[in-house]
Motif scaffolding. Structure first.
Motif, short mmCIF file in Angstrom:
data_model
loop_
_atom_site.label_atom_id
_atom_site.label_comp_id
_atom_site.label_asym_id
_atom_site.label_seq_id
_atom_site.Cartn_x
_atom_site.Cartn_y
_atom_site.Cartn_z
N LEU A 1 8.80 2.30 22.43
CA LEU A 1 9.62 3.38 23.00
C LEU A 1 10.44 2.89 24.19
O LEU A 1 11.63 3.18 24.31
CB LEU A 1 8.71 4.53 23.45
N ALA A 2 9.77 2.13 25.06
CA ALA A 2 10.46 1.65 26.27
C ALA A 2 11.56 0.66 25.92
O ALA A 2 12.64 0.68 26.52
CB ALA A 2 9.44 1.00 27.22
N TYR A 3 11.32 -0.20 24.95
CA TYR A 3 12.37 -1.15 24.53
C TYR A 3 13.58 -0.40 23.97
O TYR A 3 14.73 -0.72 24.30
CB TYR A 3 11.82 -2.10 23.47
N TYR A 4 13.32 0.58 23.11
CA TYR A 4 14.46 1.29 22.54
C TYR A 4 15.18 2.11 23.61
O TYR A 4 16.40 2.27 23.56
CB TYR A 4 14.02 2.20 21.39
N ASP A 5 14.43 2.62 24.57
CA ASP A 5 15.07 3.35 25.67
C ASP A 5 15.95 2.40 26.48
O ASP A 5 17.06 2.78 26.91
CB ASP A 5 14.00 3.96 26.58
N ALA A 6 15.49 1.17 26.70
CA ALA A 6 16.32 0.18 27.41
C ALA A 6 17.60 -0.10 26.65
O ALA A 6 18.68 -0.20 27.24
CB ALA A 6 15.52 -1.11 27.62
N TYR A 7 17.50 -0.21 25.32
CA TYR A 7 18.70 -0.41 24.50
C TYR A 7 19.61 0.82 24.58
O TYR A 7 20.83 0.70 24.75
CB TYR A 7 18.31 -0.68 23.05
N ASN A 8 19.01 1.99 24.47
CA ASN A 8 19.80 3.22 24.40
C ASN A 8 20.50 3.52 25.73
O ASN A 8 21.56 4.14 25.75
CB ASN A 8 18.89 4.39 24.02
N ARG A 9 19.92 3.08 26.85
CA ARG A 9 20.56 3.30 28.15
C ARG A 9 21.85 2.48 28.28
O ARG A 9 22.77 2.92 28.97
CB ARG A 9 19.60 2.90 29.28
N ALA A 10 21.88 1.31 27.66
CA ALA A 10 23.08 0.46 27.74
C ALA A 10 23.21 -0.29 26.42
O ALA A 10 22.83 -1.46 26.32
CB ALA A 10 22.97 -0.52 28.91
N PRO A 11 23.75 0.37 25.38
CA PRO A 11 23.81 -0.24 24.04
C PRO A 11 24.63 -1.52 23.97
O PRO A 11 24.48 -2.29 23.02
CB PRO A 11 24.45 0.86 23.17
N HIS A 12 25.50 -1.73 24.96
CA HIS A 12 26.31 -2.94 24.97
C HIS A 12 26.01 -3.80 26.20
O HIS A 12 26.78 -4.71 26.54
CB HIS A 12 27.80 -2.59 24.96
N ALA B 1 16.35 -6.20 23.73
CA ALA B 1 15.59 -4.95 23.62
C ALA B 1 15.33 -4.61 22.15
O ALA B 1 14.23 -4.18 21.78
CB ALA B 1 16.33 -3.81 24.31
N LEU B 2 16.33 -4.80 21.30
CA LEU B 2 16.12 -4.56 19.87
C LEU B 2 15.13 -5.57 19.28
O LEU B 2 14.33 -5.23 18.40
CB LEU B 2 17.46 -4.64 19.13
N LEU B 3 15.17 -6.80 19.77
CA LEU B 3 14.16 -7.78 19.36
C LEU B 3 12.77 -7.30 19.79
O LEU B 3 11.79 -7.45 19.05
CB LEU B 3 14.45 -9.14 19.99
#
Length: 257
Positions: free
Chosen positions: A190-201, A208-210
């Protein structure tokens, strides 16, 4: 019903309509967000529940920030009150000594107590140094390198509970790493995907996706792990060599088609 990650990861061209992945208890293979068919009532209900969870989590972050601000105000008020009490005590002792002490003893023992009191009142308590966001994140990353995952998690959460800012993405990524180190794989995913979702680029987005894929593999959810890797390949077709190498390793472990 497909997992939540199936909704987020299966169609790379679909716009991101949800704040972040919801990997709920019972495994990371979660209920789908119901975007495939409009008449899928259970999917729509899941979407509503996930939106509610995201809203509550954001409200919790905001409340923590407000509580920290209130605590700081209370501490400052207590310090001011203590200083005022010390000043009043000093004034009372000084006034009493000057009025009642005999002239013969005023220059001897009578002036000793006020002098001591004056010394105490004149020396303010040393303020507690408050770490900056950068210092807190540095300490958290140092703790992570030392495998002190509990301290790293605490430092990350301290930044996340404070005022909003660009460094919260770094704190979210640090939180995900510290949870993975403690083998709390559901929370870490959850935390990894949240990190990705906060800044997708952002800089942390590929790793984070890894991290999502790695934690899903740890939970033996190979299908969702492959979907995370597919999303990585779609969003970042030319990643850094180390990311590409890690992606290939995870694909073999997950036996992605």
């Amino acid at each position: 019903m497909r997992s939540v990650l199936s909704c987020f990861l299966s169609v790379a061209s679909r716009p991101r309509r949800w704040g972040r992945v919801a990997l709920l208890a019972g495994g990371v293979s979660l209920a789908c967000l119901g975007g495939a068919r409009a008449d899928d009532d259970s999917g729509n209900l899941t979407l509503q529940l996930l939106d509610r969870v995201n809203t509550l989590e954001q409200q919790t972050r905001d409340m923590r920030g407000e509580i920290d601000q209130l605590n700081n105000q209370v501490q400052q008020q207590n310090a001011t009150l203590s200083k005022q009490i010390d000043d009043m005590n000093f004034a009372m002792q000084h006034g009493h000594g000057g009025a009642s002490a005999p002239a013969s003893s005023a220059s001897a023992g009578g002036s000793a107590a006020p002098a001591v009191a004056a010394g105490k009142a004149a020396t303010p308590a040393a303020p507690v140094a408050k770490r900056s966001v950068d210092d807190t994140l540095k300490a958290g990353n140092d703790a992570l390198l030392q495998h002190d995952y509990t301290t790293a998690q605490a430092d990350a959460q301290q930044v996340l509970s404070g005022p909003k800012g660009p460094r919260q993405v770094d704190a979210q990524y640090l939180l995900a790493q510290s949870l993975a180190g403690q083998k709390q794989y559901r929370q870490s995913a959850l935390a990894y995907y949240d990190a990705y979702n906060r800044a997708p680029h952002g800089a942390h987005a590929p790793t984070a996706l890894l991290g999502v894929a790695a934690t899903l593999l740890a939970l033996n959810d190979r299908t969702s792990a492959c979907q995370a890797l597919d999303k990585l390949a779609s969003e970042f077709p030319t990643p850094a060599d180390r990311i590409k190498s890690a992606e290939q390793v995870y694909r073999k472990r997950a036996k992605c088609s």
